[in-house]
Design a protein around this motif. Structure first.
Motif, PDB file in Angstrom:
ATOM      1  N   GLN A  37       8.207  -0.971   1.281  1.00 22.68           N
ATOM      2  CA  GLN A  37       7.921  -0.329   2.567  1.00 22.68           C
ATOM      3  C   GLN A  37       8.820  -0.973   3.604  1.00 22.68           C
ATOM      4  N   LEU A  47       5.973  -3.746  -2.428  1.00 26.48           N
ATOM      5  CA  LEU A  47       4.641  -3.186  -2.676  1.00 26.48           C
ATOM      6  C   LEU A  47       4.271  -3.230  -4.156  1.00 26.48           C
ATOM      7  N   PHE A  62      -2.381   1.535  -2.454  1.00 25.88           N
ATOM      8  CA  PHE A  62      -1.039   1.779  -2.980  1.00 25.88           C
ATOM      9  C   PHE A  62      -1.075   1.666  -4.506  1.00 25.88           C
ATOM     10  N   ILE A  75      -0.197   6.802  -2.166  1.00 23.64           N
ATOM     11  CA  ILE A  75      -1.063   6.135  -1.188  1.00 23.64           C
ATOM     12  C   ILE A  75      -2.325   6.966  -1.141  1.00 23.64           C
ATOM     13  N   LEU A  78      -4.278   7.443   3.549  1.00 23.53           N
ATOM     14  CA  LEU A  78      -3.319   6.937   4.531  1.00 23.53           C
ATOM     15  C   LEU A  78      -4.010   6.243   5.702  1.00 23.53           C
ATOM     16  N   GLN A  79      -3.470   5.079   6.042  1.00 21.39           N
ATOM     17  CA  GLN A  79      -3.917   4.355   7.212  1.00 21.39           C
ATOM     18  C   GLN A  79      -2.809   4.388   8.269  1.00 21.39           C
ATOM     19  N   ASP A  81      -1.182   2.160   9.711  1.00 20.66           N
ATOM     20  CA  ASP A  81      -0.110   1.196   9.467  1.00 20.66           C
ATOM     21  C   ASP A  81       0.838   1.631   8.357  1.00 20.66           C
ATOM     22  N   ASP A  82       0.499   2.707   7.640  1.00 25.29           N
ATOM     23  CA  ASP A  82       1.312   3.117   6.495  1.00 25.29           C
ATOM     24  C   ASP A  82       2.492   4.009   6.866  1.00 25.29           C
ATOM     25  N   TYR A  86       9.684   4.453   2.753  1.00 26.51           N
ATOM     26  CA  TYR A  86       9.419   3.892   1.432  1.00 26.51           C
ATOM     27  C   TYR A  86      10.668   4.053   0.568  1.00 26.51           C
TER      28      TYR A  86
END
Lengths: 107, 119
Positions: A37, A47, A62, A75, A78-79, A81-82, A86
């Motif tokens: 990431q 990751l 992940f 993923i 999804l949050q 911060d994601d 990638y």
């Protein structure tokens, strides 16, 4: 050199979505694949290694799968911060090569 | 704290030279293979060169073979990249990266140092 191709190049998604990114190798690399990431202006963060092994400290949402020439990064939920870029990387042998990246954007 | 810190980047004319350094702290440096990876502005990552923990084996991307030299001083916990005959296409942020198990993936990266090749 082994060429790595990611798809899609850009992915728009919302918090809570499940997303999958694909990486294809130009020849078989067994399971010698890592996922990173990267956020703007920052170094990449490992990751996944060996296609499906989660690096210490990386959230369990992940996951990676695949072998040979086709691999996926998922993923699960999804949050905020994601949202980042990638990249996949093969390390079957020198020269190591990276995919061009998939930018995950907020829909 | 475990960290890598690059230095030595800057503006250089085509055909010129630069030496990058990467100082490691908080880890047993000599245990780990290391690599340099670069990223041109707005582009993806490109592996440049790698070296084993002892320094006995070195590897290069075709595009830098014969122009760049990787080395390390384990007594100083420092990795180097000597870059000669620089070209505009070498312009990038250069990262040093630690190879977790010596097989080719990187668990620790520095912040990077910018190299700009321009007249």
């Amino acid at each position: 050199d082994i060429q790595m191709t990611q798809s899609p190049s850009t992915l728009s998604a919302s918090v809570g979505d499940r997303v999958t990114i694909t990486c294809r190798a130009s020849q078989s690399i067994s399971r010698w694949l890592a996922w990173y990431q990267q956020k703007p202006g920052k170094a990449p963060k490992l990751l996944i290694y060996e296609a499906s092994s989660l690096q210490s400290g990386v959230p369990s949402r992940f996951s990676g799968s695949g072998s040979g020439t086709e691999f996926t990064l998922t993923i699960s939920t999804l949050q905020p911060d994601d949202f980042a870029t990638y990249l996949c990387q093969q390390y079957k042998g020198y020269a190591y090569t990276f995919g061009q990246g998939t930018k995950l954007e907020i829909k | 704290e475990v960290q890598l810190l690059e230095s030595g980047g800057g503006l250089v004319q085509p055909g010129g030279s630069l030496r990058l350094s990467c100082a490691a702290s908080g880890l047993t440096f000599s245990t780990y293979a290391m690599s340099w990876v670069r990223q041109a502005p707005g582009k993806g990552l490109y592996w440049v060169s790698g070296i084993t923990g002892s320094g006995g084996s070195k590897y290069y991307a075709d595009s830098v073979q014969g122009r760049f030299t990787i080395s390390r001083d384990n007594s100083k916990n420092t990795l180097y990249l000597q870059m000669n005959s620089l070209r505009a296409e070498d312009t990038a942020v250069y990262y040093c990266a630690k190879d977790l198990r010596g097989v080719g993936y990187f668990d620790l990266w520095g912040r990077g140092t910018l190299v700009t090749v321009s007249s």
